[in-house]
Design an enzyme around this catalytic site. Structure first.
Site, PDB file in Angstrom:
ATOM      1  N   GLY C 144       0.823  -1.196   0.000  1.00 17.75           N
ATOM      2  CA  GLY C 144       0.000   0.000   0.000  1.00 17.75           C
ATOM      3  C   GLY C 144       0.858   1.245   0.000  1.00 17.75           C
ATOM      4  N   CYS C 145       0.231   2.374  -0.350  1.00 17.91           N
ATOM      5  CA  CYS C 145       0.990   3.617  -0.471  1.00 17.91           C
ATOM      6  C   CYS C 145       1.445   4.123   0.891  1.00 17.91           C
ATOM      7  CB  CYS C 145       0.158   4.662  -1.208  1.00 17.91           C
ATOM      8  SG  CYS C 145      -1.524   4.864  -0.575  1.00 17.91           S
TER       9      CYS C 145
END
Lengths: 341, 341, 341, 341
Positions: C144-145
């Protein structure tokens, strides 16, 4: 091949560095700046951390193949003769060699031209119009951002005499980076954001440049109305252009004319009918997007032309010109497409 | 005096609430919404926390003095006769009563007009043009946002025959709130921010509304070119208007004409020469800012007109009309000035 | 080498296309979309006009070397076994293979994991931590970012036990593109612009992913506070991280630890003291920018970590992983630097 | 009653004018500016066209009831004694009288305090905490914007000893107007837009002001971590606050404490559970929005507090203080609600 940049800390300078550091055939050998000499480029501009770009130097230009000049008007012309003598090819991103008539330059830029004898040596650097002329030249006048967008939309139609010359109105809109990196109330975030305005109404310096090129295309001298506006965004130019079409000219004739002119062009795109250009299509890229519609109710064609002001409107077109001057593939280093979203 | 709002959850509805809750002579007695009936207004819109605005109701309109209709076109006209019969004064912020000719309505809105017999009852609600007519009326067609900006810039000059009718071009720019509160890719932040585009080119529905009012002002029927654009900002409209002036008309004549027309107007301001309107001058206020310049090179006047699309372009002008209809001071509740920065 | 993309019309999909079309060793052979099959990619996304990318197809995956899955969670895991069986290497940009414990997945994603038996096959795709493991794998869980930004800032310091585990707070800020291309009031320009808010407070799904990786680095299981915020910008993540340092740990020790960890990393940059990361340093690029300061007054280190959420936080890191999986130079196709301004 | 403003051209000055010109009991009798004396206020700030505000004067203060000082630190304290002697009530929007200890002032502001003997005369102007003390005073130290948001979120909980003092972290975010109207690269649109950064990490001058007031509330001296960030928006502050709660303290206890503290407050709103404050709720208004959540996983409460930095964080709170000093209703002239969208 070694290239240098004068005015390397401005937005055009930074954009030249961004694009050139990915160019496979050139190496940035000189970064000149009158105000920041001595500073490390990477510390000033951390987006380049790790690229080993070296220090900014003062404006003593070393021997380079090509020199990009991103300086305020007047400063480049004063030194160009020396550079040309040393065999340096010069691509001027400023205004000094765009206007063919030094008196027109004087009138609009309030400055006696520093080197009128060099003006005939310069070629106007829109490759889509002057590709052959650019190939052999040592001095390229890289066009202004508004003129690039305006001329690419209009020139083919004017060459065919499809438009009533005195009816042409160019209502143009630009992102804030067009005003440069200088800090002022005019570029202050709190003054510009959530705001929109016209500026330079009926007196912007890109007017004579547009008129010169459009007049050349039409074969007749004429005037245009040109009004720039400031959009609360960083990059991008969109020109909305109005012109009365001559009798009997249909929308499909206009479109066919564009298609003929641009069918071989890698950077110019006529969008499918009904899809209107948005500035973001071009964001960070050297591409141009065009659309038009003939409004039968009024007999006017409405043209929309979009570019990124810092790329096709400045650094990208300059590199396109450099490629031509150096005999490299015209699109080398310019393959990137727009950043979306 | 009790007032009600139909379509109270849209941006125009919210702006009516913001302005009306400060109005000293009226009380919001009804907040209607087909989609959100039952919800508390304050929980949906926390900026009003503590104002005790009550719940949203369905669209059964109670007895109120004035009803503001902020509904999609077609819905208001279908019910207006009933409200008028009950003695309710109706201010329609939609398009149903703006066009005098139901066929023109049909052509541009693709809908058979639901109540053509009521059209003659309606007055077009620009107080600066139709103040006297509005005073006695029970049905006001509140103008569109683009028409308000365009008409205020042009009507006085057209009444004096200073402009060549077929030369008029209106290049207009709007903030995103003009597209309403509905979610779509067209209003998605990542698609709109750092972006600029034209839309509805040569086919926007405000075109016939502008043409109707300008033709009335000029005393002759004519067409205009009207191109709206989307600016990456929330509020504000700026119209850049081009027109060929008739022979012998000078800039000072044009300016004097405006000054005469607007000298008594509290909400319309002709800026000092050289100061061009910015949309932020009007942000959150009911004020209009105007500037013009005659370009001697082309014989064209360039007019810039600025409003806040949600205030003078919608809710504020509606309240100005309500004040007239109710015999209150025209500026009551509308004294606020633009938010800067 | 042929690659395919499932979910090619979302923002991550578009970013994969933008980056892959410049990658010298791969060819995009498949663009899958459940909602837009049949449409031409270039007409949907005119920034690619002239690239001949072909039509979007439904989700029948052809034989490709590598498949990028940019789908909502649950959809990828359900089909992965089939793709692996066919010899397709899978890089999942969704959440299905990030969490090692299917019960944790169930708890945070409210979904029974569709293929728990495949979880051990997947490697967590942060090359700076798991380069060796990624090289041989056929299934990569692209992070995920928020986790990417958070983990890169903290992992080296946790491995050395420099931080008090239960003191860690991650206050993160993201641009709007992180919410995807779906239209909703939450991404409406008029709701988001000139606005700032926290969301998912103490319940965001990236929390267990961050905790899993940080616990692995520390060798102990522990919890963090993680609060994401929405910034009115399109791209970029900045994480401000607070942690109590263990006794005797100085700022220079912390900095030396980072330097040792990242000295060979092309994409991770520790900025010079006093220069704090800005999200725009990373705009459009795969680079990470780090800075820290030990506040002697409170005994806390403040770490700031910056990435572009769509590049190092999604598509760029996925291509970095693809390069490793395919045995290509890790930075191939990822040389671009941040767009400034 | 006549009031004056020193520093009338800055953003705080303009906001004072916007709010005061609608205040029913006061009249702006003096607009002072060292840099722009002689200019007409309306021509500099066309949003006020038609308000007859007169010219900017130099800094010779005439006899007014109340003087608002919106000057850089140091300038107000040097002249305050004179004004007080003349019977002028002084509301200082700068930092000169906020800190009780002149040595702390010296340390953080790098300036010997010009009038330490006046510090005890000043009251810290958060009416929600010091209403009674403000009523009788002639010198009010109007709080900083970050302290206002932070203190209102924390003070009631600290008074009840619900929080572990040394655990408090304030991660704050501000719009760009907080940096003032001065033009610099730090406020340049092209540098700030589509960008997010921290600044003044562990050294911002609002830190001791926050610590002083929180220590007073807690009855013990302690330190906090305070990190401001710059959001690409014009107005608004959001503070995300983390604190370890003492054993046995539940979320409902915390909420009840807030409710008790603020139940009579017109400007402070505790939002319903699950609705998190957004800066736009407060845009242009004097209102404060609060929310909290106790994260059982970590034992930390997360508090979010929102204000408009130019209103409750500056000009609005100053007028609230003026109303108290003059014995007027506290909310007079401050009734407006947030502009949405």
């Amino acid at each position: 091949m070694k290239v240098g940049i004068l005015g390397a800390t401005g937005y055009t300078g930074q954009e030249l560095v961004r694009l050139l550091q990915q160019h496979p055939e050139v190496q940035i050998a000189f970064l000149g700046s009158s105000s920041s000499a001595g500073a490390t480029y990477e510390e000033m501009f951390p987006q380049f951390t790790g690229k080993q770009l070296g220090k900014l130097e003062d404006e003593q230009v070393p021997d380079v193949e090509v020199l990009f000049c991103a300086l305020p008007h007047g400063l480049t012309a004063a030194r160009t003769a020396e550079w040309l003598k040393r065999g340096i090819k010069v691509i001027d991103l400023g205004a000094d060699f765009r206007l063919k008539d030094p008196e027109v330059y004087h009138m609009w830029y309030k400055l006696e031209h520093p080197a009128p004898e060099l003006i005939p040596e310069a070629v106007y650097g829109i490759p889509e119009l002057y590709r052959k002329e650019i190939r052999g030249k040592s001095l390229v006048a890289n066009p202004g951002c508004f003129p690039t967008a305006s001329i690419l939309g209009l020139a083919p139609l004017l060459k065919k005499n499809f438009l009533a010359l005195n009816s042409i109105i160019i209502d143009a809109k630009s992102g804030v980076s067009g005003a440069g990196r200088g800090a002022s109330l005019r570029t202050h975030f709190s003054e510009v954001n959530e705001n929109f305005k016209a500026y330079g109404v009926a007196e912007h310096r890109h007017t004579p440049e547009i008129e010169q090129q459009l007049s050349l295309a039409a074969g007749h001298s004429f005037k245009v109305s040109f009004t720039p506006h400031l959009v609360p965004m960083i990059r991008g130019i969109l020109a909305t252009i109005y012109a009365q079409v001559e009798d009997g000219i249909s929308e499909s004739t206009l479109r066919a004319c564009w298609e003929e002119a641009y069918q071989e062009e890698e950077f110019v795109h006529i969008l499918p009918e009904g899809i209107w250009p948005q500035t973001k299509f071009a964001l960070g890229s050297n591409h141009v997007f065009l659309q038009l519609k003939l409004d039968e109710r009024t007999g006017r064609v409405i043209i929309v032309s979009v570019i990124d002001n810092l790329v096709k409107g400045a650094a990208g077109q300059a590199i396109q010109n450099m490629n031509l001057v150096l005999g490299l593939p015209e699109n080398m280093g310019l393959e990137g497409r727009g950043l979306w979203p």
